[in-house]
Design a protein around this motif. Structure first.
Motif, PDB file in Angstrom:
ATOM      1  N   UNK A  48       4.409  12.835  -5.211  1.00 23.22           N
ATOM      2  CA  UNK A  48       4.143  11.668  -6.060  1.00 23.22           C
ATOM      3  C   UNK A  48       3.576  10.547  -5.202  1.00 23.22           C
ATOM      4  N   UNK A  49       2.547   9.890  -5.680  1.00 24.70           N
ATOM      5  CA  UNK A  49       1.981   8.733  -4.987  1.00 24.70           C
ATOM      6  C   UNK A  49       1.688   7.620  -5.970  1.00 24.70           C
ATOM      7  N   UNK A  50       2.177   6.439  -5.661  1.00 26.34           N
ATOM      8  CA  UNK A  50       1.960   5.276  -6.520  1.00 26.34           C
ATOM      9  C   UNK A  50       1.161   4.221  -5.772  1.00 26.34           C
ATOM     10  N   UNK A  51       0.176   3.645  -6.408  1.00 24.58           N
ATOM     11  CA  UNK A  51      -0.626   2.548  -5.844  1.00 24.58           C
ATOM     12  C   UNK A  51      -1.269   2.949  -4.517  1.00 24.58           C
ATOM     13  N   UNK A  52      -1.898   4.124  -4.495  1.00 26.57           N
ATOM     14  CA  UNK A  52      -2.627   4.579  -3.309  1.00 26.57           C
ATOM     15  C   UNK A  52      -4.023   3.970  -3.351  1.00 26.57           C
ATOM     16  N   UNK A  53      -4.380   3.200  -2.331  1.00 20.93           N
ATOM     17  CA  UNK A  53      -5.664   2.500  -2.310  1.00 20.93           C
ATOM     18  C   UNK A  53      -6.728   3.377  -1.645  1.00 20.93           C
ATOM     19  N   UNK A  54      -7.847   3.571  -2.330  1.00 23.38           N
ATOM     20  CA  UNK A  54      -9.001   4.293  -1.771  1.00 23.38           C
ATOM     21  C   UNK A  54     -10.099   3.250  -1.574  1.00 23.38           C
ATOM     22  N   UNK A  55     -10.416   2.967  -0.322  1.00 24.79           N
ATOM     23  CA  UNK A  55     -11.374   1.904  -0.007  1.00 24.79           C
ATOM     24  C   UNK A  55     -12.777   2.285  -0.483  1.00 24.79           C
ATOM     25  N   UNK A  60      -9.656   9.895  -0.237  1.00 23.32           N
ATOM     26  CA  UNK A  60      -8.253  10.231   0.011  1.00 23.32           C
ATOM     27  C   UNK A  60      -8.090  11.729  -0.205  1.00 23.32           C
ATOM     28  N   UNK A  61      -7.629  12.430   0.807  1.00 19.61           N
ATOM     29  CA  UNK A  61      -7.472  13.892   0.730  1.00 19.61           C
ATOM     30  C   UNK A  61      -5.990  14.245   0.711  1.00 19.61           C
ATOM     31  N   UNK A  62      -5.632  15.253  -0.046  1.00 14.59           N
ATOM     32  CA  UNK A  62      -4.244  15.719  -0.170  1.00 14.59           C
ATOM     33  C   UNK A  62      -4.213  17.230   0.008  1.00 14.59           C
ATOM     34  N   UNK A 133     -18.540  -1.831  -3.125  1.00 23.26           N
ATOM     35  CA  UNK A 133     -17.751  -3.044  -2.921  1.00 23.26           C
ATOM     36  C   UNK A 133     -16.286  -2.869  -3.291  1.00 23.26           C
ATOM     37  N   UNK A 134     -16.007  -2.233  -4.399  1.00 24.21           N
ATOM     38  CA  UNK A 134     -14.647  -2.249  -4.946  1.00 24.21           C
ATOM     39  C   UNK A 134     -13.852  -1.028  -4.494  1.00 24.21           C
ATOM     40  N   UNK A 135     -12.578  -1.258  -4.173  1.00 20.95           N
ATOM     41  CA  UNK A 135     -11.649  -0.176  -3.869  1.00 20.95           C
ATOM     42  C   UNK A 135     -10.968   0.261  -5.164  1.00 20.95           C
TER      43      UNK A 135
END
Length: 425
Positions: A48-55, A60-62, A133-135
């Motif tokens: 489980x992941x909450x609020x994971x930021x991808x710039x 993001x790799x899992x 620009x946006x993450x």
């Protein structure tokens, strides 16, 4: 954002491949016996992941290790309804290259299942490379549930049944053996009573022997401890004797060196000493009276001293670090032997030569790894003069007044010129 609850066992077992129906081959196989019909929920793994930021421009790799044929349930959502590129690859343990199971697609959320019939490594990729620009903020929940092999469970059940039958047969055979043994209980009781009596006699004999040898061991241990104490005392006495012997030998050697100092004043040494006499006489003049100078001297009048005190000679040797300011070396007796308390210029030069013979290194210092050679008397005197010239650059001569310090510096400069003009032998 909090991901939705995981799918139930029924939903996970009946779902098709990721967001699609099972393939045609699996559909055809449903007519016969199902190889996997349910999931092992006890071994289910959850990430489980909450609020994971991808710039922006990043990803993001899992990676997930799939140790058994399993069903992978995936659900994720991007905060704010923004989209992100989602893809999934799988590398089979029996293959060298990864294959793409889900082609890259831009979505804001996704929920589904993936049926994996082999073992390997599954990698889930959320890419924000298309954003400048946006993450993006991502929340996800992943569940990996192993599939149960019903044919294997049937074989296991058959094995358990066979084991049960074997245990029942063993119990029947044991009951028969118990009946047979009960018939001979009286005879067996007599035999055991005789065996117990014999064992008691053997035990008493062994106990007596053990106690006898144990007393011998204790007595021997006491003797060994006493002998060890005597040995330790003797060792301490021997070490003290060795230390006292070494001290006596060093003292004897020092006394012999004291008597032999004048023997090393060869004509060559005395000639070199006279050659360097002018700068030595200047040093004599600088230190003579430095510790016992009169409280006042008339202006413009300088009374040169004709004698130098032993303490002033020692002060000079200490200033140039030929000797230390701690314990008095015994070899100093040889330096001043035969000299009065107040030394003349000649006595001073002889004392300097003796100091060179007493405190110079015994051997040469070879830089090329060659064996060191003993220093000859001439080399020792030259070592002292070179040391005086070298150290005058760093020592401060704090006790000497300015005029005397200037005289010492001038003398050392003169001594250096004489050393440079004299060839090294």
């Amino acid at each position: 954002h909090t991901p939705r609850p995981p799918l139930s066992s029924h939903a996970m077992s009946s779902a098709a491949s990721y967001d699609e129906d099972y393939d045609a081959n699996r559909a055809e196989g449903e007519q016969g016996e199902e190889e996997f019909v349910e999931l092992d929920l006890e071994k289910t793994l959850t990430w489980t992941g909450n609020a994971v930021t991808v710039q922006a421009g990043g990803e993001f790799r899992m990676p997930l290790l799939v140790p058994y044929p399993s069903v992978l349930a995936i659900q994720f959502e991007v905060d704010g309804g923004y989209d992100i590129e989602f893809s999934l690859t799988f590398k089979d343990d029996n293959e060298s290259e990864s294959s793409v199971l889900v082609e890259p697609v831009r979505v804001s959320d996704r929920e589904g299942q993936l049926d994996i019939d082999t073992t390997g490594v599954c990698e889930i990729i959320w890419s924000n490379a298309h954003a400048w620009m946006s993450s993006k903020t991502l929340s996800y929940q992943l569940q990996l549930a192993p599939k149960l092999d019903m044919r294997w469970r049937k074989r296991q059940l058959a094995a358990v049944t066979a084991a049960t039958d074997f245990r029942m047969l063993a119990a029947v055979e044991m009951a028969d053996k118990v009946d047979e043994d009960m018939k001979g209980v009286k005879q067996r009781t007599g035999e055991l009573q005789e065996a117990v009596s014999a064992c008691k006699e053997q035990t008493a004999t062994a106990q007596s022997k053990y106690e006898r040898y144990l007393s011998h061991v204790k007595r021997l241990e006491e003797e060994v401890a006493a002998a060890k104490a005597h040995a330790d005392a003797a060792a301490a006495e021997l070490a003290a004797a060795h230390k006292e012997e070494a001290h006596a030998e060093r003292a004897l050697v020092s006394l012999q060196q004291i008597r032999q100092l004048d023997e090393a004043l060869t004509p060559e040494v005395l000639a070199f000493l006279e050659e360097c006499a002018p700068p030595l006489e200047d040093v004599f003049g600088a230190y003579a009276g430095s510790l016992y100078a009169p409280e006042r001297e008339e202006e413009g009048e300088e009374t040169p001293s004709t004698a130098i005190d032993r303490a002033e000679v020692l002060h000079m040797l200490q200033d140039f670090e030929i000797i230390g300011r701690g314990k008095t070396p015994q070899l100093l007796c040889g330096v001043f032997i035969g000299c009065p308390q107040q030394l003349s210029v000649g006595d001073f030069k002889r004392a300097v030569a003796r100091a060179a013979l007493a405190f110079a290194p015994a051997t040469t210092q070879a830089d090329d790894g060659a064996d060191p050679e003993p220093l000859m008397p001439m080399q020792k005197l030259r070592w002292l003069f070179e040391t005086l010239v070298a150290r005058v650059q760093t020592i401060k001569l704090p006790v000497l007044e300015l005029r005397r310090r200037a005289a010492v510096l001038k003398a050392m400069d003169s001594l250096k010129r004489r050393l440079d003009a004299s060839p090294r032998k």
